[in-house]
Motif scaffolding. Structure first.
Motif, short mmCIF file in Angstrom:
data_model
loop_
_atom_site.label_atom_id
_atom_site.label_comp_id
_atom_site.label_asym_id
_atom_site.label_seq_id
_atom_site.Cartn_x
_atom_site.Cartn_y
_atom_site.Cartn_z
N TYR A 10 0.84 -1.18 0.00
CA TYR A 10 0.00 0.00 0.00
C TYR A 10 0.88 1.23 0.00
CZ TYR A 10 -3.52 -3.32 1.48
OH TYR A 10 -4.36 -4.39 1.54
N CYS A 11 0.37 2.28 -0.58
CA CYS A 11 1.06 3.56 -0.56
C CYS A 11 0.01 4.62 -0.21
CB CYS A 11 1.69 3.85 -1.92
SG CYS A 11 2.52 5.44 -1.99
N LEU A 12 0.18 5.27 0.92
CA LEU A 12 -0.75 6.30 1.35
C LEU A 12 -0.08 7.66 1.22
CD1 LEU A 12 -1.98 4.53 4.60
CD2 LEU A 12 -3.03 4.47 2.34
N LEU A 13 -0.73 8.57 0.53
CA LEU A 13 -0.19 9.90 0.31
C LEU A 13 -1.14 10.93 0.91
CD1 LEU A 13 0.83 9.42 -3.41
CD2 LEU A 13 2.32 9.32 -1.42
N PHE A 14 -0.58 11.90 1.58
CA PHE A 14 -1.38 12.95 2.18
C PHE A 14 -0.84 14.30 1.74
CE2 PHE A 14 -1.35 9.28 4.92
CZ PHE A 14 -2.70 9.10 5.20
N THR A 15 -1.72 15.23 1.50
CA THR A 15 -1.29 16.57 1.14
C THR A 15 -2.30 17.59 1.64
OG1 THR A 15 -0.65 18.04 -0.66
CG2 THR A 15 -2.39 16.51 -1.13
N LYS A 21 -2.83 21.40 -9.98
CA LYS A 21 -1.52 20.81 -10.28
C LYS A 21 -1.16 19.73 -9.26
CE LYS A 21 1.75 23.31 -12.28
NZ LYS A 21 2.85 24.24 -12.50
N THR A 22 -1.44 19.99 -7.99
CA THR A 22 -1.17 19.00 -6.94
C THR A 22 -2.01 17.76 -7.14
OG1 THR A 22 -0.61 20.73 -5.35
CG2 THR A 22 -1.21 18.58 -4.45
N ILE A 23 -3.29 17.94 -7.41
CA ILE A 23 -4.18 16.82 -7.63
C ILE A 23 -3.75 16.03 -8.87
CG2 ILE A 23 -6.58 16.13 -8.07
CD1 ILE A 23 -5.94 17.33 -5.21
N LYS A 27 -2.80 12.11 -9.01
CA LYS A 27 -3.58 11.23 -9.88
C LYS A 27 -2.67 10.37 -10.76
CE LYS A 27 -8.02 12.24 -9.25
NZ LYS A 27 -8.90 11.19 -8.77
N LEU A 28 -1.51 10.89 -11.11
CA LEU A 28 -0.57 10.10 -11.92
C LEU A 28 -0.25 8.77 -11.25
CD1 LEU A 28 1.99 12.81 -13.06
CD2 LEU A 28 0.28 11.68 -14.47
N LEU A 29 -0.18 8.79 -9.92
CA LEU A 29 0.17 7.57 -9.19
C LEU A 29 -0.90 6.50 -9.28
CD1 LEU A 29 1.68 9.31 -6.05
CD2 LEU A 29 2.92 8.09 -7.84
N GLU A 30 -2.11 6.87 -9.67
CA GLU A 30 -3.17 5.88 -9.83
C GLU A 30 -3.01 5.07 -11.11
OE1 GLU A 30 -6.95 7.84 -9.75
OE2 GLU A 30 -6.66 8.62 -7.74
N ASP A 42 6.10 14.21 -14.01
CA ASP A 42 6.30 15.22 -12.97
C ASP A 42 7.16 16.36 -13.48
OD1 ASP A 42 5.83 15.97 -10.16
OD2 ASP A 42 8.00 15.78 -10.00
N LEU A 43 8.17 16.02 -14.26
CA LEU A 43 9.04 17.03 -14.86
C LEU A 43 8.23 17.95 -15.77
CD1 LEU A 43 11.95 18.05 -15.31
CD2 LEU A 43 12.11 16.42 -17.18
N LYS A 44 7.31 17.36 -16.55
CA LYS A 44 6.47 18.17 -17.43
C LYS A 44 5.54 19.08 -16.63
CE LYS A 44 6.43 14.95 -21.28
NZ LYS A 44 5.65 13.97 -22.03
N LEU A 45 5.02 18.58 -15.52
CA LEU A 45 4.10 19.38 -14.70
C LEU A 45 4.80 20.48 -13.91
CD1 LEU A 45 1.74 16.61 -13.29
CD2 LEU A 45 1.11 18.45 -14.86
N ARG A 46 5.93 20.14 -13.29
CA ARG A 46 6.61 21.08 -12.40
C ARG A 46 7.74 21.84 -13.05
NH1 ARG A 46 8.56 19.81 -7.06
NH2 ARG A 46 10.29 18.87 -8.15
N GLY A 47 8.38 21.24 -14.05
CA GLY A 47 9.59 21.81 -14.60
C GLY A 47 10.77 21.34 -13.78
N PRO A 48 11.99 21.46 -14.32
CA PRO A 48 13.17 20.90 -13.67
C PRO A 48 13.75 21.74 -12.54
CG PRO A 48 13.78 21.90 -15.72
CD PRO A 48 12.29 21.99 -15.64
N GLY A 49 13.35 22.99 -12.43
CA GLY A 49 13.94 23.84 -11.40
C GLY A 49 15.29 24.38 -11.83
N ASP A 50 16.04 24.83 -10.87
CA ASP A 50 17.34 25.44 -11.10
C ASP A 50 18.41 24.42 -10.70
OD1 ASP A 50 19.56 27.02 -11.27
OD2 ASP A 50 18.95 28.45 -9.73
N ILE A 51 19.15 23.92 -11.66
CA ILE A 51 20.09 22.83 -11.41
C ILE A 51 21.11 23.19 -10.33
CG2 ILE A 51 21.93 21.44 -12.44
CD1 ILE A 51 20.33 21.52 -15.05
#
Length: 107
Positions: A10-15, A21-23, A27-30, A42-51
């Motif tokens: 089982y994997c339980l996630l809480f937020t 965007k969070t939802i 949902k991807l995990l389903e 996740d990279l497409k949704l959030r972007g890579p950030g600042d390396i």
């Protein structure tokens, strides 16, 4: 427990986040069970950030390749190996590598 042995996992996630965007990320995990695919979405949704900085997400001014673009990854690896083998023929790259190594492990 996530995916170990014969027993049900089982994997339980809480937020506390309630944004679309969070939802969407949760949902991807389903539907996706392969880590590399999850990372790509996740990279497409959030972007890579600042390396090299502190920013954890955001879209930079560069294109990020797909983790599943194996042809591009293979070609890039081959080119990198050629450059490393003949690094003296690429003085600008050699200089940048030397600069980077000083930043990573200064004397």
């Amino acid at each position: 427990r996530v995916g170990r042995g014969e027993k049900q996992s089982y994997c339980l996630l809480f937020t506390e986040g309630k944004t679309q965007k969070t939802i969407a990320r949760l949902k991807l995990l389903e539907h996706i069970f392969v880590g590399a695919q999850l990372a790509e979405y996740d990279l497409k949704l959030r972007g890579p950030g600042d390396i090299y900085g502190k920013l954890q997400h955001g879209i930079p001014n560069l294109k990020v390749a797909s983790f599943s673009d194996f042809n591009l990854i293979r070609r890039t690896k081959n080119i990198a190996e050629r450059i490393v083998k003949d690094i003296d023929n690429f003085p600008k790259i050699k200089g940048k590598l030397n600069e980077a190594s000083e930043i990573i492990s200064p004397d």
